[in-house]
Design an enzyme around this catalytic site. Structure first.
Site, PDB file in Angstrom:
ATOM      1  N   ASP A   1      -6.048  10.663   3.612  1.00 42.18           N
ATOM      2  CA  ASP A   1      -6.542  12.011   3.850  1.00 42.18           C
ATOM      3  C   ASP A   1      -8.050  12.187   3.900  1.00 42.18           C
ATOM      4  OD1 ASP A   1      -4.110  13.185   4.354  1.00 42.18           O
ATOM      5  OD2 ASP A   1      -3.685  13.573   2.252  1.00 42.18           O
TER       6      ASP A   1
ATOM      7  N   TYR B   1      -0.417  19.984   4.090  1.00 42.73           N
ATOM      8  CA  TYR B   1      -0.339  19.850   2.648  1.00 42.73           C
ATOM      9  C   TYR B   1      -1.496  20.522   1.954  1.00 42.73           C
ATOM     10  CZ  TYR B   1       3.256  17.295   0.316  1.00 42.73           C
ATOM     11  OH  TYR B   1       4.408  16.976  -0.329  1.00 42.73           O
TER      12      TYR B   1
ATOM     13  N   HIS C   1       2.964   9.711  -2.510  1.00 38.25           N
ATOM     14  CA  HIS C   1       1.588  10.196  -2.659  1.00 38.25           C
ATOM     15  C   HIS C   1       0.864   9.275  -3.632  1.00 38.25           C
ATOM     16  CE1 HIS C   1       2.169  14.218  -0.846  1.00 38.25           C
ATOM     17  NE2 HIS C   1       3.377  14.165  -1.366  1.00 38.25           N
TER      18      HIS C   1
ATOM     19  N   PHE D   1     -14.049  -5.751  -4.259  1.00 34.72           N
ATOM     20  CA  PHE D   1     -14.729  -5.309  -5.487  1.00 34.72           C
ATOM     21  C   PHE D   1     -14.371  -6.222  -6.664  1.00 34.72           C
ATOM     22  CE2 PHE D   1     -15.183  -0.442  -4.484  1.00 34.72           C
ATOM     23  CZ  PHE D   1     -15.627  -0.750  -3.204  1.00 34.72           C
TER      24      PHE D   1
ATOM     25  N   ASN E   1     -14.923 -11.279  -6.647  1.00 40.02           N
ATOM     26  CA  ASN E   1     -15.866 -12.195  -7.307  1.00 40.02           C
ATOM     27  C   ASN E   1     -15.604 -12.325  -8.813  1.00 40.02           C
ATOM     28  OD1 ASN E   1     -16.623  -9.621  -7.804  1.00 40.02           O
ATOM     29  ND2 ASN E   1     -18.698  -9.801  -6.955  1.00 40.02           N
TER      30      ASN E   1
ATOM     31  N   HIS F   1       7.890  11.257  -3.310  1.00 41.31           N
ATOM     32  CA  HIS F   1       8.392  12.582  -2.940  1.00 41.31           C
ATOM     33  C   HIS F   1       9.525  12.411  -1.932  1.00 41.31           C
ATOM     34  CE1 HIS F   1       7.300  16.909  -1.438  1.00 41.31           C
ATOM     35  NE2 HIS F   1       8.552  16.796  -1.833  1.00 41.31           N
TER      36      HIS F   1
HETATM   37 CU   LIG Z   1       4.948  15.197  -0.719  1.00 41.03          CU
END
Ligand SMILES: [Cu+2]
Length: 745
Positions: free
Chosen positions: A363, A451, A502, A644, A647, A666
């Site tokens: 998103d 959403y 989600h 990240f 190393n 969901h």
């Molecule tokens: Cu949902």
């Protein structure tokens, strides 16, 4: 008003106390301004400066497609080291700069480049952002713009001309001459199967209130990669479970009855997708419910982007990509975190239609931090909340003001913070005591198309911070065909609610009483010992198993692996009164799991989602776990979180950052119509003090009431409180009273 009432009011007025703010508030405001978002004036001056740079050859983004244009700008966050030098050592205030995203469509090799522009408010330099990746940002990875949608809409009208009669027969709706019965579309992402592609599946829907829930059984794959829209093409059409290579093929087979046709019922007059009340409760009422009020004024203070409340102080900003960031969180002038911020929210779907199986929403690529529309007073936040406007520069040619887009308020939680009833077990009690639980909330929302996320940061009086996201809005739904039932539930006659997960990623840069922290876990281990007070027996009990974690790899907890129950960030150099290292604990409220196998195509773009928790060393080059470019190119992401921790640095006694992933599965069901509701759809985590203080710091709270009986017969009580005896008109005009006995009649 009679004299007695007037006298009472006068007495009340004379004892009304107000919140006392520290004299350092204005200093706090000045300090916090180092984090404050660009002002409208700053945005305008950055734009004017860049538009004047001839070599950039910029045009307004809202009037051209595929040229060179400024897409977005935001504050370029100064380096942590220089900010801390400013905050803690009276160092110079870091220069304000903007970070600007420019789309270069009008270049031999179209690309996206990020620039640093400064100094503000009167910029005279700009330089490209350098990254270790050493690869330009692909032009195809850019977020969608208003102009691109406009072109798609226009081309859809053109392309579907031949389909018009089929669309009308199928749904009663069309793109042409449609007046009140028009079609709309939802474009899903990612837009292809490989890096460099830009071809989107479009779900056709009836344009009624809540159109997300009205798919008509037609999905179209449009290739819109070319910067010349005349070259755009429909590559595939899906109609009621069947695939066609072109509009022509569909029309031909439709007319020859060589396909399975559909005819939808007409429910556009009274759609199931509206918020309009319908039906009745068993207990009917049409009066107001309870409200939050502040009978004696506010107990928190908001100065610019600086907030003070009880022991707390912090700064905030809202960045266009991912939204709310809270900075420099202190409790009684001791720092707990440098930054706690939203990084990314994704929803990965399954389905039997091409759009259903392709949807993997990431998103921030939809400007999640810019779609914070006005908050409704009394619904989205309490009426009395402090509302702040937010300014965005995102797919626009001038700064836009989002009115009342952020709210800050104090609310009762409805559960006491602490309480005890001290029974004498013979019908009386020795004391009752309780502390009201009020909490300060900072809230924004993001309406990412269908959403709505509600983003909360809560600050409790006992040193606990709660971070929470609630999901609501409309589900992303596809046309119902029987094989869809493996991927969700039928929620209306033609609608499948597609299952999806989600996941939300947060950055938690804890600085527990300083930047040098370590990470350790605590869980329990059984021990089996000879019973010291009965040597013929054994005692089995649990003992603490404290595990110091020394490297980034070791501190990365994959979903599905065992996660110890106590996840501790400790300052090995600072102890509380009892000799324990000052610590804060991360506690999850989440039901998350990974969404794709490791290294599977699109999974590379969300490699943070492999871990419920990863702890890394703070690095300026690792500011965010995601970017706005990953939605349209998850296959070759410009930010690769796995690096990240690759190393595998030492994390003992270092500046640490926790990357926290929460979420939920969901599976939409009938009750997701018309909307997903927030109860049960909220996840997050808590940051809880653990030996950080010497006792619960909420002992300083004056929201305390103590009642002590003063005689044996409980006929009189002594009530102690530290707030005015009379609350005021807003809740009740009667003083608090308490009896607390439980004698039989
Ligand atoms: Cu949902």
């Amino acid at each position: 008003m009679d004299l007695k009432a007037l006298l009472q009011l006068l007495i009340l007025m004379s004892v009304v106390r107000v919140a006392h703010f520290s004299k350092s508030s204005s200093k706090g405001r000045y300090m916090a301004s180092v984090f404050s978002d660009l002002t409208s004036e700053e945005m305008t001056s950055v734009r004017t400066f860049l538009m004047d740079q001839e070599q950039l050859n910029l045009v307004p983004i809202r009037s051209h497609f595929g040229k060179n244009a400024i897409f977005m700008m935001e504050l370029n966050l100064p380096k942590k080291r220089s900010v801390l030098n400013f905050l803690d050592n009276n160092g110079p205030k870091p220069q304000r700069e903007a970070k600007v995203v420019i789309f270069f469509g009008d270049r031999a090799q179209p690309n996206v480049t990020e620039y640093i522009v400064g100094p503000l408010p009167h910029p005279y330099y700009y330089r490209p952002v350098t990254s270790k990746r050493n690869k330009p940002i692909r032009f195809e990875s850019r977020p969608m713009t208003y102009m691109e949608y406009e072109k798609i809409q226009k081309h859809l009208m053109e392309f579907t001309k031949e389909l018009n009669h089929i669309l009308l027969e199928t749904s009663g709706f069309s793109f042409y001459n449609c007046s009140s019965r028009c079609l709309s579309f939802t474009d899903i992402a990612p837009r292809g199967l490989n890096s460099g592609e830009r071809r989107s599946w479009l779900i056709l829907q009836k344009y009624v209130e809540g159109f997300f829930l009205h798919p008509i059984g037609v999905e179209i794959l449009l290739n819109h990669r070319s910067l010349n829209p005349k070259e755009w093409m429909i590559e595939k059409i899906w109609y009621n479970g069947q695939y066609f290579d072109s509009v022509k093929e569909l029309v031909h087979k439709y007319e020859k009855n060589e396909l399975s046709k559909i005819q939808l019922s007409d429910d556009s007059q009274d759609p199931y997708s509206t918020f309009m009340p319908r039906g009745e409760f068993k207990i009917k009422t049409d009066i107001h419910g309870p409200k939050i009020c502040e009978p004696q004024g506010k107990r928190y203070r908001v100065l610019g982007n600086y907030v003070e409340y009880t022991g707390w102080s912090f700064a905030y900003r809202v960045r266009p990509s991912a939204g709310l960031q809270i900075f420099d969180i202190q409790y009684n002038n001791e720092r707990i975190a440098y930054e706690v911020s939203i990084q990314e929210a994704i929803a990965f779907y399954s389905g039997s239609t091409p759009a259903g199986m392709q949807t993997k929403y990431i998103d921030s690529g939809w400007g999640m931090g810019t779609v914070h529309y006005e908050l409704a007073k009394g619904i989205d936040c309490p009426e009395e909340a402090t509302y702040q406007d937010l300014y965005n520069y995102y797919d626009t040619d001038k700064p836009l003001r989002y009115k009342n887009a952020l709210c800050i308020f104090e609310q009762p939680t409805g559960v006491p913070l602490r309480r005890h009833f001290d029974s004498t077990y013979n019908g009386g009690y020795s004391f009752y005591a309780g502390v009201e639980n009020q909490v300060l909330v900072v809230r924004t929302t993001s309406t990412v198309y269908n959403y709505d996320y509600i983003w909360d940061f809560l600050f409790y009086q006992n040193g606990v911070i709660e971070v929470k996201v609630s999901a609501t809005g409309y589900i992303h739904a596809t046309f119902f065909t029987p094989d869809g039932l493996q991927f969700g539930n039928r929620v209306q006659s033609d609608v499948l609610g597609n299952l999806h997960t989600h996941l939300i990623n947060y950055k938690v840069d804890l600085d527990i009483a300083g930047t040098e922290n370590s990470f350790e876990t605590i869980d329990l281990k059984y021990e089996n010992i000879t019973n010291p007070w009965s040597p013929d027996h054994f005692i089995v009990q649990s003992r603490m198993d404290r595990v110091p974690i020394s490297s980034e790899r070791q501190a990365a907890f994959r979903f599905g692996s065992h996660v110890p129950r106590y996840l501790m960030f400790v300052n090995p150099n600072k102890k509380n009164k009892w000799g324990h290292q000052k610590s804060y604990r991360i506690q999850y409220n989440s039901h998350a799991h990974s969404v794709l196998p490791r290294m599977w195509a699109e999974e590379k773009g969300i490699s943070w989602s492999r871990y419920s928790l990863a702890v890394t060393r703070h690095r300026e080059s690792e500011q965010s776990s995601s970017s706005i470019f990953i939605q349209c190119d998850p296959w070759d992401p410009n930010v690769y979180f796995e690096n990240f921790i690759r190393n595998n640095q030492d994390i003992v006694n270092k500046d640490l950052v926790a990357w926290v992933t929460v979420g939920f599965l969901h599976i939409p069901h009938a009750e997701d119509i018309p909307n997903t509701s927030t109860p049960g759809n909220a996840v997050g985590f808590l940051l809880r003090p653990f030996n950080f203080f010497d006792e619960d710091p909420s002992v300083a709270s004056r929201d305390t009431v103590i009642v002590r009986p003063t005689d044996k017969n409980f006929t009189k009580v002594n009530i102690q409180r530290w707030t005015p005896e009379v609350i005021g008109q807003c809740v009740s005009n009667k003083p608090f009273s308490y009896n607390g006995t439980y004698f039989s009649d």
